[in-house]
Design an enzyme around this catalytic site. Sequence first.
Site, PDB file in Angstrom:
ATOM      1  N   GLU B 256       0.820  -1.214   0.000  1.00  0.00           N
ATOM      2  CA  GLU B 256       0.000   0.000   0.000  1.00  0.00           C
ATOM      3  C   GLU B 256       0.854   1.264   0.000  1.00  0.00           C
ATOM      4  OE1 GLU B 256      -2.637  -0.752   3.300  1.00  0.00           O
ATOM      5  OE2 GLU B 256      -3.962  -1.951   2.044  1.00  0.00           O
ATOM      6  N   ASP B 335      -8.543  -8.997   4.594  1.00  0.00           N
ATOM      7  CA  ASP B 335      -8.125  -7.914   5.487  1.00  0.00           C
ATOM      8  C   ASP B 335      -9.125  -7.739   6.615  1.00  0.00           C
ATOM      9  OD1 ASP B 335      -6.676  -5.797   6.475  1.00  0.00           O
ATOM     10  OD2 ASP B 335      -7.530  -4.334   5.098  1.00  0.00           O
ATOM     11  N   GLU B 363     -12.142  -2.262  12.457  1.00  0.00           N
ATOM     12  CA  GLU B 363     -12.135  -1.525  11.194  1.00  0.00           C
ATOM     13  C   GLU B 363     -13.337  -1.884  10.308  1.00  0.00           C
ATOM     14  OE1 GLU B 363      -8.541  -2.018   8.968  1.00  0.00           O
ATOM     15  OE2 GLU B 363      -9.301  -0.920   7.229  1.00  0.00           O
TER      16      GLU B 363
END
Lengths: 643, 643
Positions: B256, B335, B363
Amino acid sequence: MKKDASFSYRAWLQPGNIEKTTSSNVFAEGDNCSFAQEECILGIAELAVDCDVSLCIDEKLPAEGYSVKFSENCVKISGGCTSGLLYGVYGFLARVRMGECPTTLDFSSKPAVAMRVINHWDNGDGSVERGYAGKSLLWKDGKLGYDLDRLKDYARLLASVGINQISVNNVNVRPLTAKLLTDEGLKDLVIVAEIFRPFGIKLIVGVHFDSPCWIGGLKTSDPADEKVAVFWKEAAARVYNAVPDLAGFLVKADSEFNLGPLAFGHTQDIGANVIAKALQPFGGILYWRCFVYNCLQDWRDTTIDRPKAAYDTFFPIDGKFEPNVILQIKHGPSDFQVREPNSPLLGAMKNTRQAIEFQVTQEYTGQQKDMYNWAVQWEEVFSQPFNENRTTRDLVGSGKEVEAVVAVNNTGDDDNWCGHLLSQLNLYALGRLAWDASLTAEAITKEWVSLTFGKKAEIFEPIVKMLMDSRHTYEKYNAPLGICWMVCIHHHYGPSVDGYEYMKWGTYHRADTKAIGVDRTSKGTNYTSQYQPHVRDIYENLETCPEEMVLYFHRLAYDHKLKSGKTLLQHIYDTHFEGVEEVEGFIKTWESLKGLIPDEAYTSVRARFDMQLENAKEWRDVINSYFYRKTGIADAQGRKIYE
Amino acid sequence: MKKDASFSYRAWLQPGNIEKTTSSNVFAEGDNCSFAQEECILGIAELAVDCDVSLCIDEKLPAEGYSVKFSENCVKISGGCTSGLLYGVYGFLARVRMGECPTTLDFSSKPAVAMRVINHWDNGDGSVERGYAGKSLLWKDGKLGYDLDRLKDYARLLASVGINQISVNNVNVRPLTAKLLTDEGLKDLVIVAEIFRPFGIKLIVGVHFDSPCWIGGLKTSDPADEKVAVFWKEAAARVYNAVPDLAGFLVKADSEFNLGPLAFGHTQDIGANVIAKALQPFGGILYWRCFVYNCLQDWRDTTIDRPKAAYDTFFPIDGKFEPNVILQIKHGPSDFQVREPNSPLLGAMKNTRQAIEFQVTQEYTGQQKDMYNWAVQWEEVFSQPFNENRTTRDLVGSGKEVEAVVAVNNTGDDDNWCGHLLSQLNLYALGRLAWDASLTAEAITKEWVSLTFGKKAEIFEPIVKMLMDSRHTYEKYNAPLGICWMVCIHHHYGPSVDGYEYMKWGTYHRADTKAIGVDRTSKGTNYTSQYQPHVRDIYENLETCPEEMVLYFHRLAYDHKLKSGKTLLQHIYDTHFEGVEEVEGFIKTWESLKGLIPDEAYTSVRARFDMQLENAKEWRDVINSYFYRKTGIADAQGRKIYE
């Protein structure tokens, strides 16, 4: 213009490429001509002007108007005031730049609207909201006016196309720019005003409706509160004491999380008038934006229709605003989309002053990566009917309806001002159209290409054609037929068909496996009823509704037959394939110019085209895949659609 | 614990509610018991402990293990080292808090894995990436360690559940936190290390792979460059000189937009080993994250399948890492989604040290607005088969495979540490599971509820039930059957079915009007082949693939019949209606607790449930509308689906 200015930096103020043989004098009558004289001397030093020039004020001319006439071995430039004279000088220089011989000149001009305005959405930290050309020209590290030499060049560019007001800070006012109402912020504002003043450009300050709390230390910003009125009076006095010729204030209230009168149970006029009254002793204007809508809508609620919001909010209070309030109305009811009808609010209010708001910046139109000629769209906007007798163009500069043309800036500190060299055209065109709404996009585009690249046919013609095509090419690969909003959320570059579909922003296409669109006719949300009857009927009726915006008004099945004989779905596929092909054509055209135009310009635009091609392909493939996946109906021509 | 600590702040370290009748002594043998003695005195002062306590180190015990036994009128707590003793004290206090009588205690314990780690994704500016509990506890205005009293309370909370390492800065290292490798940053690191040291917690520093350029002034960070090796040696020496007991470094490389060895043409081991070697003289560990994938994928390219990335990258270089490198592997190949299979990389490398990475933060699982019991999911993760003989649980603490359990923090400076009071359970559970992977989610949940709210049945039972249900309720209204990623982009709260569909992140469901999912079997991307044969066969085969994650592996038609007899589409509709109903049930349950639990706790959780209910409805309606619009097939029960 700074000495080492590049081709791109000089924009439409290019020097001539001839050797000067003689020098010419510039005579001026009276002190108030001296700045125009300076500008004229600077200009002709680089151009094929071998005769003398004389400058004077002629108060019989319209204030900002001018005349240019060659006689007695001298070009005589007269202006109705110092600004008019300056415009005369720029008008004269432009004619020479475009190849006219000074000794044949005989023309006059005057602006259509009194207020020709650029709104900077520049933030105190140097960022620019919806800016795609680098950092702010105006702000850095919380300070206004950090590079005064460049600002002077910027002022010249703006004045040369007739811009006479700029707002200096983002309508989304934040603490750093809110301090423009304080002594600390005003120090810098004075300096910037001095730069722009000789160019006939007045400043506007964006103020936050909650300033009484932010700046004034009050516990409320309720416009009905007497302390709040006092705050605004003192603030206006403070600002005008520092900059006596300020144009006024600009407010975004009750809009996208900015506080406004609604929060206190008041209509918009109550909020606007308290500030407007404070500006009256100084002759200041209050620009009050009409971008008021519910940005926390429940997508499930089909009784709300965002395009109706501005009209519903403002039309009922027509006539209630103080005489120095100008309502600033976006040209379309959505938000600078590639294709929308005009706002029904424009011209509807008979007793309220109005400005039309455009974007020169390309928020939804390619962000200065993709080529996009706004002038073509603006011509379409102006050509839309207001009623059976008049077009929107007729409203602009009529003296009754639209008396200001405002646009959000596309400039930043990139060397070429606009990120994309070809986006300079949009800034140029905005000024020209505000000056003369009857100009066609083609005429303006030709002027700009001529001024920037010259008139050699092998350069001039392909660039003009490309620019004239650019808006429709972009539209082809964008959201189809006026449906709007199929764009990546927040940043607004690239496709996302469902990006806003289930969000709170009030922008829905409601596509299912059979049909797409919101019925905004009398059988649906009745948005059409906000238009004048003649126009309402056009949009209401599927047969008369302009097909390029048919999905703004009607919900249609994918197998609906368009006038071309194609189904709606096949039209979507076809246009999206065509859009990419046309961008590929632009690249070929541009590549044919290699060596003919300055390398710097060639290379920078060539690089932008790579970005545009990638974007166009992304739009093509996402839109086509989306509809293919939703309908299961293949392209009639069997082209590649990703499953 | 600070004096005015609220109920929420005290978390699972609540005081007893009885009056102390006698005071008890805490005896310690030797100086190295003094901190445990302090903690014990603090703890029993608030609890029903009337007998004496004696503390000692017993080196025959496992280093971090302990035993607690009442005999001769005294609770004897022995630890294998100072940390073990401290854990013994906390273990003893927890038993008392849960209502056990000190005079009956006789138990011992030792941790399953040596490294029980919290990763702080805290930024230098005080923000927390994926943090939902206020600002960072560690950082403010670029400075580490601004509230040392609170940090001490935090350290106690962590140590009380056996956490023995924390990283102090975000794995996405930015300039402010990069300075931890410089003398300036190290000053603060020393102070923070002093706070955590007595609690047996060692610090980890997140370092940027490009530090040789950022910090060292080099022109390359190529790990094959000798100057780069020298840089890392000097940096390690500098850091260890300041904090000699540092646990090590943590790196997110080639991930990323963070630079890594790939940029220089090297495999991951080349990048990791140069840093690992620099740490070896000091006994430091290098945690190297395996979250390496192409985040600029073309969505049109069906030959790439993101879940394959970690295995493809790391499995071929098994055995090539320095002995102090631990590869940090996310539990799932995606993820931290609501439902994924385990990463096939876990346990696959026989000659490389491994950590399993969880998120304690929520998240994708409700962001501490929605109630979510991670322990239930972790139990499922641990129960997934590794091969025909062993589960993933067997890998953890086996001494061969997973030797570290790491989790991303859910803490911030909100008074209750975790934003949602009930999210404290997740932090508690992570520590407990890392200590003893055989614990069930139910056992851990009961411990936590008992410690926090006590054991009264009318409180204890409904809260335990609600927490045990919470993960599956959330899953019901989230993306169905392991499809993942139907989430708003970037911020990851709320539904957006197509949000990532055409993006570059490699996360696609490819739903069309007939079917949904990516075929990851041998007939598709062949992702299944990365698993051990026994597990591969389970996933490969539609009949044996666990239905709750069937869409992770198979593309299915909407009319595919599930084991329940329902079609896939009807299952989606049903679960999404059920999810909302269950949240409504939680609210009723919670309201039954009013007056029975502290008002502060009642009120704050009640407010979170309002947010959760709104979120659940949004998920229900967006998911259901999306599939209804795409298929045209109505709900069999005729419930409301928005068109």
